[in-house]
Scaffold this motif. Structure first.
Motif, PDB file in Angstrom:
ATOM      1  N   GLU A 138      -6.469   3.932  -0.743  1.00 55.10           N
ATOM      2  CA  GLU A 138      -7.902   3.880  -0.475  1.00 55.10           C
ATOM      3  C   GLU A 138      -8.457   5.286  -0.325  1.00 55.10           C
ATOM      4  O   GLU A 138      -8.012   6.043   0.544  1.00 55.10           O
ATOM      5  N   GLU A 139      -9.451   5.601  -1.108  1.00 53.89           N
ATOM      6  CA  GLU A 139     -10.086   6.918  -1.067  1.00 53.89           C
ATOM      7  C   GLU A 139     -10.774   7.116   0.300  1.00 53.89           C
ATOM      8  O   GLU A 139     -11.435   6.215   0.804  1.00 53.89           O
ATOM      9  N   GLY A 140     -10.577   8.272   0.886  1.00 53.62           N
ATOM     10  CA  GLY A 140     -11.306   8.582   2.128  1.00 53.62           C
ATOM     11  C   GLY A 140     -10.752   7.891   3.358  1.00 53.62           C
ATOM     12  O   GLY A 140     -11.412   7.856   4.401  1.00 53.62           O
ATOM     13  N   VAL A 141      -9.518   7.321   3.233  1.00 50.22           N
ATOM     14  CA  VAL A 141      -8.923   6.600   4.361  1.00 50.22           C
ATOM     15  C   VAL A 141      -7.558   7.206   4.683  1.00 50.22           C
ATOM     16  O   VAL A 141      -6.801   7.572   3.789  1.00 50.22           O
ATOM     17  N   LEU A 142      -7.270   7.324   5.967  1.00 53.27           N
ATOM     18  CA  LEU A 142      -5.983   7.874   6.416  1.00 53.27           C
ATOM     19  C   LEU A 142      -5.244   6.882   7.297  1.00 53.27           C
ATOM     20  O   LEU A 142      -5.874   6.040   7.954  1.00 53.27           O
TER      21      LEU A 142
ATOM     22  N   MET B 161       0.847  -1.200   0.000  1.00 62.12           N
ATOM     23  CA  MET B 161       0.000   0.000   0.000  1.00 62.12           C
ATOM     24  C   MET B 161       0.886   1.255   0.000  1.00 62.12           C
ATOM     25  O   MET B 161       1.773   1.387   0.830  1.00 62.12           O
ATOM     26  N   SER B 162       0.654   2.173  -0.930  1.00 63.14           N
ATOM     27  CA  SER B 162       1.485   3.380  -0.973  1.00 63.14           C
ATOM     28  C   SER B 162       0.984   4.383   0.072  1.00 63.14           C
ATOM     29  O   SER B 162      -0.199   4.404   0.401  1.00 63.14           O
ATOM     30  N   GLU B 163       1.922   5.182   0.549  1.00 62.13           N
ATOM     31  CA  GLU B 163       1.580   6.177   1.572  1.00 62.13           C
ATOM     32  C   GLU B 163       2.083   7.544   1.124  1.00 62.13           C
ATOM     33  O   GLU B 163       3.163   7.642   0.564  1.00 62.13           O
TER      34      GLU B 163
END
Ligand code: ADP
Ligand code: UDP
Length: 241
Positions: free
Chosen positions: A19-23, A1-3
């Motif tokens: 992921e859209e809308g996820v932090l 997963m990229s950050e």
């Protein structure tokens, strides 16, 4: 997963993901106090605060409180919904301590006749001043939003006070933050940890929170570990059901 680093705060780094809308909230080992004039750091702080926050958000969710929490992904990192944060710090108090003891001229430890809520404007430049509802209108926070902040704060207190009591801890006061999700719902966000709460051992009165750092009392690492142990291992309410 990229950050992708979105924001580096005093206690956490916030990353966007695929992921859209996820932090992702990666908790740091750094500690600050007195509007970041005092700084420190110890190994394990990020882990204790991330893990305690995760456990408390899970507990609150299980009791019907909407929170931003999705899951803990590693020792120092939790995944949350991305919210539009209100620039408000909601402080809830059961016992006089810190700035409230000063304001009322009370000795630390004096029980309050009823729960006190204080609303502060989240602004490092201004030093997070206490605002009333008129001041908040001026900076674009609506009465309805503040009403909801107060309801969320009181609801969290009603659940956390007995939760900690059962673990031999007096929940003296705490700070929460609130944000709005994509559907428009206001919910509990940020963290709940010894950085943002005052915890006193019920028997001995010993401080088990960031006041040990603020006041150079020593034993801060052990106090955070002890609080994590009590939250995650003791009593039927606190275990991660
Ligand atoms: P500070 O900004 O005070 O140094 P932190 O280091 O704890 O604090 O940084 C965390 C930042 O992330 C804060 O500004 C907080 O308001 C914000 N935040 C917390 N939860 C969320 C969320 N779910 N969505 C967006 N921002 C959040
Ligand atoms: N608090 C916090 N962040 C802040 C200010 C306060 O988490 O920016 C918490 C603090 O840890 C305590 C409660 O809110 O649990 C009340 O803090 P107080 O107003 O007494 O401030 P202090 O005297 O600690 O500066």
């Amino acid at each position: 997963m990229s950050e992708r680093l979105l924001y580096e705060g005093k206690a956490k780094r916030i990353f966007a993901t695929d992921e859209e809308g996820v932090l992702l909230h990666r908790y740091k080992d750094d500690a600050t106090a007195f509007n970041a004039q005092k700084r420190g750091s110890w190994v394990g702080k990020g882990r204790t605060n991330a893990t305690m926050s995760a456990a408390l958000f899970k507990f609150l969710e299980s009791r019907g409180v909407a929170t931003h929490f999705i899951e803990q992904v590693d020792d120092e990192t939790i995944k949350t919904k991305k919210l539009q944060m209100l620039p408000v710090e909601v402080i809830v108090r059961n016992v006089a301590a810190g700035s409230l003891a000063k304001r009322l001229g009370y000795e630390e430890g004096t029980p309050l006749k009823s729960t006190i809520i204080e609303l502060c404007y989240k602004s490092d430049e201004l030093g997070d001043p206490m605002f009333n509802w008129y001041h908040f209108r001026e900076v674009g926070v609506a009465d309805e939003e503040l009403k909801r902040c107060e309801e969320i704060g009181l609801g969290v207190n009603e659940l956390l006070y007995p939760f900690f009591d059962e673990k031999g801890v007096l929940l003296v006061d705490f700070k929460i933050e609130v944000g709005r999700d994509e559907g428009g719902e206001l919910m509990l966000a940020d963290e709940i940890s010894p950085d943002t709460c005052r915890f006193w051992d019920k028997e001995s009165g010993e401080k088990l929170d960031k006041d040990r750092f603020r006041q150079d009392m020593g034993g801060v690492e052990q106090a955070y570990e002890e609080m994590l142990r009590r939250v995650t291992h003791m009593g039927p309410m606190g275990t991660m059901e």
